[in-house]
Design a protein around this motif. Structure first.
Motif, PDB file in Angstrom:
ATOM      1  N   LEU A  15       0.503  -1.173   0.219  1.00 14.20           N
ATOM      2  CA  LEU A  15       0.149   0.266  -0.150  1.00 14.20           C
ATOM      3  C   LEU A  15       0.778   1.617  -0.502  1.00 14.20           C
ATOM      4  CD1 LEU A  15      -2.885  -1.532   2.107  1.00 14.20           C
ATOM      5  CD2 LEU A  15      -2.802  -0.756  -0.629  1.00 14.20           C
ATOM      6  N   VAL A  16       2.363   1.149   0.432  1.00 20.32           N
ATOM      7  CA  VAL A  16       2.886   2.747   0.483  1.00 20.32           C
ATOM      8  C   VAL A  16       3.504   2.435  -0.845  1.00 20.32           C
ATOM      9  CG1 VAL A  16       4.965   3.212   1.415  1.00 20.32           C
ATOM     10  CG2 VAL A  16       3.586   2.608   3.076  1.00 20.32           C
ATOM     11  N   VAL A  17       3.729   1.541  -1.369  1.00 17.63           N
ATOM     12  CA  VAL A  17       3.740   1.689  -2.803  1.00 17.63           C
ATOM     13  C   VAL A  17       3.300   2.429  -3.726  1.00 17.63           C
ATOM     14  CG1 VAL A  17       5.389   0.617  -5.226  1.00 17.63           C
ATOM     15  CG2 VAL A  17       6.432  -0.129  -2.835  1.00 17.63           C
ATOM     16  N   THR A  18       1.796   1.494  -3.297  1.00 15.98           N
ATOM     17  CA  THR A  18       1.095   1.456  -3.759  1.00 15.98           C
ATOM     18  C   THR A  18       0.440   3.258  -3.642  1.00 15.98           C
ATOM     19  OG1 THR A  18       0.035   0.003  -4.247  1.00 15.98           O
ATOM     20  CG2 THR A  18      -1.704   1.958  -4.390  1.00 15.98           C
ATOM     21  N   LEU A  19       0.514   4.011  -2.331  1.00 18.68           N
ATOM     22  CA  LEU A  19      -0.139   5.745  -3.105  1.00 18.68           C
ATOM     23  C   LEU A  19       1.111   6.273  -2.951  1.00 18.68           C
ATOM     24  CD1 LEU A  19      -1.133   4.987   0.816  1.00 18.68           C
ATOM     25  CD2 LEU A  19      -2.641   4.967  -0.951  1.00 18.68           C
ATOM     26  N   ILE A  20       1.769   5.950  -3.585  1.00 22.14           N
ATOM     27  CA  ILE A  20       3.586   6.977  -3.170  1.00 22.14           C
ATOM     28  C   ILE A  20       3.361   6.706  -5.368  1.00 22.14           C
ATOM     29  CG2 ILE A  20       6.207   6.663  -3.522  1.00 22.14           C
ATOM     30  CD1 ILE A  20       6.398   5.492  -1.281  1.00 22.14           C
ATOM     31  N   ALA A  21       2.830   5.680  -5.308  1.00 20.34           N
ATOM     32  CA  ALA A  21       2.833   5.778  -7.162  1.00 20.34           C
ATOM     33  C   ALA A  21       1.335   6.398  -7.834  1.00 20.34           C
ATOM     34  CB  ALA A  21       2.460   4.398  -7.468  1.00 20.34           C
TER      35      ALA A  21
END
Length: 298
Positions: A15-21
């Motif tokens: 989720l952290v990678v998704t929100l950064i993307a």
């Protein structure tokens, strides 16, 4: 419980990678951001299955080398020959007076010792049981609320009646052909509920307010372009999957934020689809405000 904690850590990283993307895609379309969010939440949904199917890391233990054979030399051979030729002299036997008295054994009862490893293990089991009970309680509450919401939709569908309007049917067929939808949605009205929303997958339904038959054609087209865009994009299924994942990981605030962000991007993507169908932005905004004024329930 350890398996759930491992999955929660992996889901948080996804989720952290998704929100950064999604943050990096802020200048792109809402449909692309919604797709990135949906991909991240779907990856979070299949994380437990992948954790069971994909084996973890294994450590290969290096065996110790075998001991080398002894090396014989001339000095060792001579020492061994001397040891073989040496004959010890017999010692004199001690008399009965000089013999030492046997020591009487003293029985000592050892005190019961508590292993620190066993104590730590019992404490860890109690903590794991408490965490498991805490998770089950939250999961039960979240899942009950989700089931209650779905039952409420079923009650709305049972208490609604079809919208018999020639204008709505004609405009709905036009928008359906523009969006290349195979089947037209069911247009419903409720006797005591004034709302506007869309739900369903195989048989999608659109609930319109009581004042919908008297709307002008431009407003009907704007509303149907928005609502049928939800059907074409499959937003209801995506949102339900996201809600199920949020129910399992109800303790993770990142998932709550991602689900709310997903819903907002879905609405904005459908607004973009309605504007791309040829409706002017100022007219669309005016129609949205008029629709919101006509609704008496959230």
């Amino acid at each position: 419980m350890i398996f759930l904690l491992n999955c929660a850590i992996k889901v948080s990283l996804i989720l952290v990678v998704t929100l950064i993307a999604v943050r990096l895609l802020r200048r792109q379309s809402a449909a692309l951001r919604h797709c990135a969010l949906a991909a991240g939440i779907f990856s979070a949904a299949i994380t437990p299955g992948l954790s069971l199917l994909i084996p973890g890391w294994t450590w290969n233990l290096v065996e110790a080398p075998a001991p080398l054979p002894p090396v014989y030399s001339a000095a060792s051979e001579s020492a061994s020959s001397l040891s073989r030729s040496f004959t010890p002299m017999p010692l004199p036997r001690p008399s009965a007076i000089d013999a030492p008295k046997p020591i009487q054994p003293v029985s000592i009862s050892p005190a019961p010792a508590v292993s620190p490893q066993r104590t730590w293990f019992s404490y860890s089991l109690c903590a794991a049981d408490a965490l498991a009970l805490f998770w089950v309680t939250g999961f039960g509450i979240s899942f009950s609320l989700l089931v209650f919401g779905y039952a409420h939709l079923f009650w709305i569908a049972r208490g609604s009646r079809p919208l018999n309007s020639e204008v709505w049917t004609r405009v709905g067929d036009q928008v359906r052909r523009e969006y290349a939808l195979p089947h037209p949605p069911r247009l419903l009205q409720h006797n005591s509920l004034s709302a506007l929303f869309t739900w369903g997958w195989r048989r999608p339904r659109v609930l319109v307010p009581e004042s919908a038959p008297s709307w002008p054609v431009e407003r009907i087209r704007a509303v149907l372009c928005h609502e049928l865009a939800h059907i074409r994009r499959g937003d209801w299924v995506i949102q339900m999957v996201a809600e199920l994942v949020r129910t399992a990981y109800w303790f993770n605030p990142l998932l709550w934020f991602a689900c709310r962000y997903l819903r907002r991007e879905s609405e904005q993507a459908c607004d973009d689809a309605a504007l791309n169908s040829g409706i002017a932005g100022s007219d669309y905004a005016a129609h949205v405000l008029d629709v919101l004024k006509s609704l008496h329930s959230s």
